[in-house]
Scaffold this motif. Structure first.
Motif, mmCIF file in Angstrom:
data_model
loop_
_atom_site.group_PDB
_atom_site.id
_atom_site.type_symbol
_atom_site.label_atom_id
_atom_site.label_comp_id
_atom_site.label_asym_id
_atom_site.label_seq_id
_atom_site.Cartn_x
_atom_site.Cartn_y
_atom_site.Cartn_z
ATOM 1 N N ILE A 15 0.832 -1.199 0.000
ATOM 2 C CA ILE A 15 0.000 0.000 0.000
ATOM 3 C C ILE A 15 0.870 1.253 0.000
ATOM 4 N N ILE A 16 0.508 2.229 -0.846
ATOM 5 C CA ILE A 16 1.102 3.564 -0.786
ATOM 6 C C ILE A 16 0.018 4.501 -0.254
ATOM 7 N N SER A 17 0.245 5.056 0.925
ATOM 8 C CA SER A 17 -0.757 5.929 1.536
ATOM 9 C C SER A 17 -0.403 7.388 1.309
ATOM 10 N N LEU A 18 -1.282 8.091 0.597
ATOM 11 C CA LEU A 18 -1.141 9.524 0.361
ATOM 12 C C LEU A 18 -2.338 10.246 0.974
ATOM 13 N N GLU B 214 0.722 15.168 6.758
ATOM 14 C CA GLU B 214 1.816 15.234 7.722
ATOM 15 C C GLU B 214 3.150 15.260 6.984
ATOM 16 N N PRO B 215 4.003 16.265 7.254
ATOM 17 C CA PRO B 215 5.311 16.292 6.602
ATOM 18 C C PRO B 215 6.081 15.003 6.868
ATOM 19 N N ASP B 216 6.798 14.526 5.863
ATOM 20 C CA ASP B 216 7.600 13.326 6.055
ATOM 21 C C ASP B 216 9.000 13.655 6.553
ATOM 22 N N GLU C 211 7.770 21.790 -3.411
ATOM 23 C CA GLU C 211 7.460 22.358 -4.728
ATOM 24 C C GLU C 211 7.796 21.366 -5.837
ATOM 25 N N GLU C 212 8.927 20.694 -5.729
ATOM 26 C CA GLU C 212 9.302 19.697 -6.734
ATOM 27 C C GLU C 212 8.288 18.551 -6.760
ATOM 28 N N ARG C 213 7.833 18.144 -5.594
ATOM 29 C CA ARG C 213 6.847 17.062 -5.520
ATOM 30 C C ARG C 213 5.503 17.509 -6.090
ATOM 31 N N ARG C 214 5.123 18.738 -5.768
ATOM 32 C CA ARG C 214 3.875 19.276 -6.342
ATOM 33 C C ARG C 214 3.918 19.242 -7.855
ATOM 34 N N ALA D 223 5.335 12.941 0.808
ATOM 35 C CA ALA D 223 5.880 11.583 0.696
ATOM 36 C C ALA D 223 7.099 11.649 -0.212
ATOM 37 N N SER D 224 7.858 10.568 -0.255
ATOM 38 C CA SER D 224 9.081 10.571 -1.059
ATOM 39 C C SER D 224 8.749 10.646 -2.552
#
Length: 400
Positions: A33-36, A40-42, A299-302, A380-381
């Protein structure tokens, strides 16, 4: 059960907590499972903040704290508002609670009478309406449009205000959409509020430091100083300082309101954890060099998530200004069928089938008061986000 109050029976469980727990249960059962789903900041709490907490323990700062807050934190909050927002709050006009939730709840409990209305732009954080109902008030959701960036329009605010309106909640950047108001957009809203002197403003600025590109954060009282005496400005250390588990929220506002909230909190929980308060002093007064690193990563993840979701069939994902959420629409997926023949009739159907087929946990938009959408937390990563978005693309491509 008969002895449970009607008001408690009317409260819905937090959809984000439900989705997170469901993902956790599936993972414990052996599913990949990948939970998004969780906001909460990782990242870990910065070291200098942790060291300040350890030092407080070693000094013996383990006794009951004052209800409102310890004096150094009171002074740090006032200094923060002056330094970062240009707001002249006295230290005596601040309050600290066990997270932002307690600040919100106490503000409503201290001010609401039966029949009072609270205007809440939708999509909204899931707890706002239930808090209002628990405190005897009536939530009044106002829908926003994807084409407007999920931002409240001044004409819609004007139409919603009645003689019974007690509060308007403004959450910028927003949970769940990531939408943030520019100074000009806030000015249009504060112009409306100036015409209605009986309406108070509750600003939820919890994601203040998490804005991207050239966007400049502004809080309503900066835009319209004449709202100062009827605004509660809420903030906290949870998101910007990766301190969700420390449970420290804070606010500043008119002395009469703070006094009423202090009275309530004194009969409720008393002061927040002393050690966590000393950690918050260091968070506000100490080095802020982690913030650019947090912002760059988010920002990169967004950008990654928005790009990949917009490549998924049937999904439209706007680019938000802040926080760490996106809120894509699945309007075009409604009425489609999965390979097993399940009809996607709602956004909740969409997220349930996504979890079942691909093991990606997100939260359905109708839980936030407006769908058909879903909320993705990109705290998340990069690898997890890439894998999750590829799975979402595969899921939507399989719909017929």
């Amino acid at each position: 059960m008969a002895f449970i109050s009607d008001v408690i029976l009317s409260v819905k469980p937090s959809a984000t907590m439900v989705a997170t727990q469901k993902a956790r249960d599936l993972k414990n059962a052996g599913r990949d499972i990948i939970s998004l789903s969780v906001g909460e900041p990782d990242f870990d709490t910065p070291d200098h903040i942790k060291k300040a907490a350890i030092a407080a323990i070693e000094r013996g700062e383990t006794k009951y704290p004052p209800v409102l807050r310890i004096v150094p934190l009171r002074e740090a909050i006032a200094a923060k508002f002056k330094r970062e927002n240009g707001l002249d709050y006295k230290a005596a006009d601040t309050i600290v609670g066990t997270g932002g939730k307690q600040i919100l709840f106490n503000a409503f409990m201290a001010t609401m009478n039966p029949g009072d209305e609270v205007i809440i732009p939708a999509p909204y954080w899931v707890s706002y309406p239930d808090m209002v109902q628990l405190c005897g008030g009536t939530p009044v959701p106002i829908g926003t449009r994807l084409e407007d960036g999920f931002k409240l329009r001044p004409e819609a605010l004007e139409r919603a205000i009645t003689k019974k309106t007690k509060w308007v909640i403004l959450n910028s950047p927003s949970n769940p959409t990531g939408a943030a108001y520019t100074r000009a957009e806030l000015k249009a809203l504060t112009d409306v509020l100036m015409r209605h002197p009986h309406v108070w403003v509750l600003t939820d600025d919890m994601y203040e430091h998490l804005v991207y590109g050239d966007f400049v954060f502004t809080t309503p009282v900066q835009v319209e100083p004449n709202l100062f005496d009827r605004t509660l400005t809420l903030n906290g250390v949870s998101k910007s300082y990766a301190m969700t588990g420390w449970r420290i929220g804070y606010a500043a506002g008119p002395a009469q309101l703070i006094k009423a909230m202090d009275l309530l909190q004194g009969q409720q929980t008393s002061g927040a954890c002393t050690i966590a308060q000393w950690a918050a002093v260091e968070a506000l007064n100490g080095p802020q060099d982690h913030l650019p690193r947090f912002r760059k990563a988010f920002e990169e993840r967004r950008n990654l998530v928005v790009s990949m979701l917009n490549q998924a069939k049937y999904i439209q994902c706007p680019m938000p200004e802040g926080a760490f959420y996106v809120y894509p629409s699945v309007q075009q997926a409604l009425g489609k069928k999965t390979q097993s023949g399940k009809v996607i009739a709602t956004d909740e159907d969409f997220i349930n089938e996504l979890l079942e087929q691909e093991g990606v946990a997100v939260v359905h938009g109708s839980a936030f008061g407006q769908g058909p959408n879903f909320r993705v937390s990109y705290a998340a990563s990069t690898k997890q986000l890439t894998d999750a978005c590829e799975k979402i693309q595969r899921f939507t491509a399989s719909l017929i």
